[in-house]
Design an enzyme around this catalytic site. Structure first.
Site, short mmCIF file in Angstrom:
data_model
loop_
_atom_site.label_atom_id
_atom_site.label_comp_id
_atom_site.label_asym_id
_atom_site.label_seq_id
_atom_site.Cartn_x
_atom_site.Cartn_y
_atom_site.Cartn_z
N THR A 126 0.76 -1.17 0.20
CA THR A 126 0.07 0.03 0.03
C THR A 126 0.91 1.04 0.00
OG1 THR A 126 -1.70 -1.14 1.31
CG2 THR A 126 -1.80 1.03 1.30
N PRO A 128 0.51 5.85 0.02
CA PRO A 128 -0.24 6.80 0.82
C PRO A 128 -1.16 7.20 -0.36
CG PRO A 128 2.02 7.39 1.20
CD PRO A 128 2.22 6.24 0.31
N SER A 132 -6.57 0.33 -2.59
CA SER A 132 -7.36 -0.69 -3.32
C SER A 132 -6.63 -0.62 -4.76
CB SER A 132 -8.97 -0.55 -3.15
OG SER A 132 -9.14 -0.76 -1.85
N HIS A 339 -22.98 -6.06 27.83
CA HIS A 339 -22.27 -5.49 29.13
C HIS A 339 -22.67 -4.32 29.61
CE1 HIS A 339 -19.55 -9.19 27.58
NE2 HIS A 339 -18.79 -8.82 28.72
N GLY A 340 -23.52 -3.52 29.15
CA GLY A 340 -23.85 -2.30 29.66
C GLY A 340 -22.54 -1.30 29.64
N GLY A 341 -22.46 -0.48 30.82
CA GLY A 341 -21.37 0.44 30.80
C GLY A 341 -19.85 -0.15 31.07
N GLU A 364 -6.86 -6.66 3.05
CA GLU A 364 -7.04 -7.62 2.20
C GLU A 364 -8.42 -7.49 1.25
OE1 GLU A 364 -4.70 -9.59 1.75
OE2 GLU A 364 -3.47 -9.21 3.61
N THR A 366 -11.27 -4.06 0.74
CA THR A 366 -12.44 -3.64 1.42
C THR A 366 -13.67 -4.57 1.22
OG1 THR A 366 -13.06 -2.45 -0.19
CG2 THR A 366 -11.47 -1.36 1.25
#
Length: 381
Positions: A126, A128, A132, A339-341, A364, A366
């Site tokens: 990849t 900058p 893809s 799990h809440g908070g 690998e 998108t």
């Protein structure tokens, strides 16, 4: 359809990875490694000793020579505990291409080094400006006598700060050559001009270091060319089905781990004088999570079995990668919710796993690319 009754060898691989992850190395260190962002070298060394690094490298070069099903079992078990730690242990980048297309000298040097722990590999593909769109890479390798001179910038290089080499995709054809003008080179990190330009800080996978590297007039011998000049892109594509199945198995591991944590939590957590598992809304949520996990498992191992049968399951591998990566995020999100908070705190593994999930919809290829592939296999496009 794959037979999901794993054989004795496959069960042994699964059990070894499960013990390593749950009882020995991964679980005790996962939170610390994620919070500090420091690569857990000691855990990696233990993984090398246990034979969990380079499992699919051919046996004649020190690997276990495992197939896709065994590899999927291994990565699922470690990802169930923490996917970021699995990423930290993935130091064999480029091994598939080298095993298939490399010279005997490259195989002996690189593959043996990877499985023994003497070498750490990275993949530099990849750029900058090009993710893809691999056909548009700008890093160039110009022939100069019996050497190539490489100039360019690569980003999102996993283990870029600690690697001994990076398998680097370079343009060797003219500017308009597209896919047909790309070659693969082994570029050792101690060569003049190989520079870590910056470290990349991520939302997850912090136990694995990621970097942007600059190649400024790096000279490599022509013997470092892997396979044939201008064929690197096609060589790389040969392994995308296997890579996507591996990604699917990792995402599956996250989803299964989050489901396991959630079942344990709702059975123990009490609200309004009863365990929250007795609320029908909670039961339905858990049931939905379980269905998604099971569907992902069947797609993933079906694709893995086709690979082991010598097939190229392009559509099935993309389906597995697409589905498993997307339900991993959904299941992890549901786990945090139930799990809440507590699910929003770093004291519970589901928070960490939820942050890991997003990379699987990006790496690998998108999710959008996977849909393109699936549609292309189905339609006359």
């Amino acid at each position: 359809m794959v037979d999901f009754s794993f054989n004795e060898e496959q069960r042994a691989v699964r059990d070894t990875a499960r013990e390593f992850a749950e009882e020995e190395e991964v679980a005790p260190r996962a939170r610390e490694a994620e919070d500090t962002g420091e690569w857990p070298r000691d855990v990696w060394e233990k993984a090398v000793e246990t034979g969990l690094v380079g499992v699919d490298v051919p046996e004649e070069y020190g690997g276990a020579g495992m197939g896709a099903v065994e590899r999927s079992l291994m990565v699922e078990e470690i990802s169930k505990v923490d996917a970021g730690m699995l990423a930290a242990l993935g130091t064999t980048f480029g091994s598939r291409m080298i095993a298939e297309y490399g010279s005997e000298e490259q195989k002996d040097r690189i593959l043996r080094g990877l499985t023994s722990g003497d070498l750490i590999g990275a993949m530099a593909n990849t750029e900058p400006s090009h993710g893809s769109d691999a056909a548009s890479i700008e890093t160039r390798a110009e022939k100069d006598g019996d050497e190539y001179v490489i100039d360019g910038v690569k980003t999102f290089v996993t283990h870029g700060t600690i690697c001994d080499y990076a398998l680097t995709m370079c343009r060797t054809g003219d500017e308009d050559s597209g896919h047909a003008g790309i070659s693969a080179f082994i570029v050792e990190s101690d060569r003049d001009g190989f520079e870590v330009e910056s470290e990349i800080h991520k939302m997850g996978w912090n136990a694995s270091e990621t970097a942007q590297i600059r190649l400024d007039g790096v000279r490599v011998p022509e013997d470092n060319l892997v396979g044939h000049e201008n064929m690197g892109f096609y060589q790389l594509m040969e392994f995308f089905e296997a890579e996507r199945v591996g990604i699917a198995a990792q995402a599956l591991g996250i989803a299964q781990g989050c489901l396991n944590h959630t079942v344990d939590y709702v059975e123990q957590r009490e609200q309004f004088d009863r365990e929250i598992m007795k609320f029908q809304a909670v039961q339905h949520k858990v049931a939905g999570m379980a269905v998604k996990v099971e569907n992902a498992r069947r797609l993933t191992y079906d694709a893995a079995a086709h690979l082991d049968d010598g097939e190229k399951p392009t559509k099935l591998a993309s389906m597995a990668k697409l589905y498993a990566s997307e339900i991993a995020e959904e299941v992890a999100s549901d786990a945090v919710q139930l799990h809440g908070g507590n699910g929003y705190t770093r004291d519970y593994p589901v928070e960490r796993q939820f942050r890991h999930t997003k990379i699987y919809q990006i790496g690998e290829g998108t999710s959008e690319i996977q849909r393109n592939i699936i549609a292309g296999e189905l339609l006359d496009l």
